[in-house]
Design a protein around this motif. Structure first.
Motif, mmCIF file in Angstrom:
data_model
loop_
_atom_site.group_PDB
_atom_site.id
_atom_site.type_symbol
_atom_site.label_atom_id
_atom_site.label_comp_id
_atom_site.label_asym_id
_atom_site.label_seq_id
_atom_site.Cartn_x
_atom_site.Cartn_y
_atom_site.Cartn_z
ATOM 1 N N PHE A 62 32.561 68.653 54.774
ATOM 2 C CA PHE A 62 31.151 68.780 55.137
ATOM 3 C C PHE A 62 30.242 68.072 54.138
ATOM 4 N N LYS A 63 30.798 67.620 53.016
ATOM 5 C CA LYS A 63 29.962 66.956 52.014
ATOM 6 C C LYS A 63 29.550 65.552 52.457
ATOM 7 N N GLN A 64 30.190 65.021 53.503
ATOM 8 C CA GLN A 64 29.883 63.672 53.955
ATOM 9 C C GLN A 64 28.739 63.624 54.974
ATOM 10 N N ILE A 65 28.206 64.777 55.358
ATOM 11 C CA ILE A 65 27.086 64.797 56.302
ATOM 12 C C ILE A 65 25.855 64.217 55.599
ATOM 13 N N THR A 66 25.230 63.242 56.234
ATOM 14 C CA THR A 66 24.070 62.595 55.612
ATOM 15 C C THR A 66 22.841 63.501 55.688
ATOM 16 N N VAL A 67 21.859 63.197 54.861
ATOM 17 C CA VAL A 67 20.637 64.002 54.782
ATOM 18 C C VAL A 67 19.887 63.931 56.107
ATOM 19 N N ASP A 117 26.478 63.833 65.824
ATOM 20 C CA ASP A 117 27.890 63.502 65.625
ATOM 21 C C ASP A 117 28.431 64.038 64.304
ATOM 22 N N GLU A 118 27.590 64.083 63.275
ATOM 23 C CA GLU A 118 28.084 64.475 61.956
ATOM 24 C C GLU A 118 28.191 65.982 61.790
ATOM 25 N N PHE A 119 27.327 66.747 62.442
ATOM 26 C CA PHE A 119 27.408 68.192 62.306
ATOM 27 C C PHE A 119 28.595 68.714 63.111
ATOM 28 N N PRO A 120 29.342 69.673 62.571
ATOM 29 C CA PRO A 120 30.543 70.160 63.280
ATOM 30 C C PRO A 120 30.177 70.942 64.529
ATOM 31 N N GLU A 126 18.764 70.656 57.936
ATOM 32 C CA GLU A 126 18.886 70.161 56.562
ATOM 33 C C GLU A 126 19.300 71.292 55.612
ATOM 34 N N GLN A 127 18.772 72.496 55.837
ATOM 35 C CA GLN A 127 19.194 73.637 55.016
ATOM 36 C C GLN A 127 20.661 73.973 55.254
ATOM 37 N N VAL A 128 21.081 73.912 56.513
ATOM 38 C CA VAL A 128 22.496 74.151 56.836
ATOM 39 C C VAL A 128 23.372 73.097 56.168
ATOM 40 N N ARG A 129 22.939 71.835 56.200
ATOM 41 C CA ARG A 129 23.716 70.756 55.580
ATOM 42 C C ARG A 129 23.869 70.988 54.075
#
Length: 433
Positions: A6-11, A67-70, A152-155
């Motif tokens: 999950f660290k690869q999810i962009t801002v 696409d990036e969020f699971p 963004e908070q979830v990310r």
């Protein structure tokens, strides 16, 4: 090893930032000057290009977020339930659904205004249609501001979650607060979890890694759990419940027989019996900690009898002390050996034992037709000659033999004319005039 990174999810940008980025890209990447004296077809294409480019940029940015969020339905149930505990599944799905709806609206809006621009009869009318299209796209994006801030908070929180592999060999440490779970994690792994002499120091899941029998193991430290109803448990406790429910691991339930943690042994045993259904089918080890203060055999008879109710078939009862280090490695090794034995047994059962791992192929008779061996006559003749006592096997002459007899390498020149494909073989040696 890690299934989900999950660290690869962009801002995730805010609504205002997203509008500024897209509009500035449109300004930089498309032509900016048009004259009223140009043909109307050229004016239309000028503004149509701007609307198309703006719409595709909005859709691209929003699609990247989606696409990036699971997707909770596609990931492991452990991560799906953990995200439900931390962020609320419905709120999370609603935010992604709003982003998806906004993307569809912007896509349709761009198509509609491109269609209207095809019938623009002047530069002024085309320009107004372009302004209306960009204004409506920006309005839709502004309405997404709350969802984008939430995502963004979830990310940010997802990036701080430990990398847990649900399929690997795992030791799960659980029990009441302040019974020595984090100290055990620090002892057997390279983790460095904060340890304090008060309850609920650990507020989330922590993971450490170690090697045992040349295999990689992960040890998970869970927050402390109190003995009350499931509905009354808070987010911190529900993280431990989620890990126990979904991870196939060896469970180490810690008990403080000295009661220095601030909770009676009876309360700790009551908690064990209330969450025991979560241990179904998992190796279980009861660890009596803090033996440097009170050993189990030196405790009162009431405490010994209460702890004895936790033992059962296939449940090991071990003692250890984090302070002195006595029994720590024994507890670790016992839990690892039990889990390894169970994993090997499960794999052999799934394949039907050792015989299930071998897949022999048995030939089946096709029909009743007799098919005797067919040996060529030339082979039969050759075998008959070889059985003759006077038979001498003649060595076949090769091109190398010719070369050695005619001067060797560098002197002998092979005659390739015998390999020519001619209508008459005698023509090969004719002299060419």
């Amino acid at each position: 090893m890690v299934l989900y990174n999950f660290k690869q999810i962009t801002v995730v940008p805010t609504g205002k930032d997203l509008i500024d980025v897209v509009l500035s890209m449109t300004q930089r990447k498309t032509p900016t000057v048009i004259h009223r004296n140009l043909a109307i077809a050229r004016i239309r294409s000028f503004y149509m290009r701007k609307v198309k480019y703006t719409g595709s940029n909005y859709c691209e940015k929003l699609s990247k977020i989606l696409d990036e969020f699971p997707r909770l339905d596609d990931i492991h149930p452990f991560y799906a339930d953990l995200m439900n505990v931390l962020y609320d599944r419905d709120h999370y799905k609603l935010a992604l659904a709003q982003v998806n709806t906004a993307r569809g609206l912007i896509e349709r809006l761009a198509k509609d205004y491109v269609r209207l621009l095809k019938y623009g009869d002047s530069l002024y009318r085309c320009k107004q249609l372009k302004r209306a299209a960009m204004g409506r796209m920006s309005t839709i994006t502004k309405r997404l501001s709350a969802s984008l801030v939430y995502l963004e908070q979830v990310r940010q929180h997802l990036a701080r979650l430990p990398s847990i592999d649900p399929a690997t060999r795992t030791l799960l440490v659980c029990g009441f607060p302040n019974v020595g779970k984090s100290s055990f994690l620090n002892k057997v792994t390279r983790a460095n979890v904060e340890v304090q002499n008060y309850p609920f120091t650990t507020k989330s899941l922590y993971v450490g890694h170690m090697d045992y029998r040349y295999l990689r193991w992960q040890v998970i430290d869970t927050p402390g759990i109190l003995d009350h109803e499931l509905e009354q448990r808070n987010t911190i406790e529900m993280q431990a419940i989620t890990a126990m429910a979904h991870l196939r691991a060896a469970v180490l339930f810690f008990v403080d027989a000295s009661e220095e943690c601030g909770y009676k042994v009876a309360e700790q045993v009551s908690l064990f019996h209330s969450i025991k259904p979560l241990f179904e089918g998992k190796p279980l080890v009861i660890v009596v900690n803090k033996t440097d203060l009170v050993k189990l055999e030196n405790a009162s008879q009431e405490i010994q009898d209460t702890i004895a109710t936790m033992a059962g078939e296939g449940v090991q009862l071990l003692q250890m002390s984090n302070k002195t280090g006595d029994g720590v490695m024994e507890v670790r090794n016992s839990a690892c050996d039990i889990l390894l034995a169970q994993r090997v047994e499960m794999k052999s059962k799934a394949r039907g034992g050792v015989s299930g791992m071998i897949d022999p192929t048995m030939p089946q008779k096709r029909d009743e037709v007799s098919r005797p061996l067919s040996i060529p006559q030339s082979v039969i003749n050759q075998r008959a000659q070889m059985q003759d006592a006077d038979f001498v096997k003649q060595k076949k002459r090769t091109a190398k033999d010719d070369m050695l007899e005619n001067g060797g390498a560098g002197v002998y020149s092979a005659d390739f004319r015998e390999h020519w494909d001619l209508k008459d073989d005698s023509w090969a040696h004719d002299i060419v005039p």
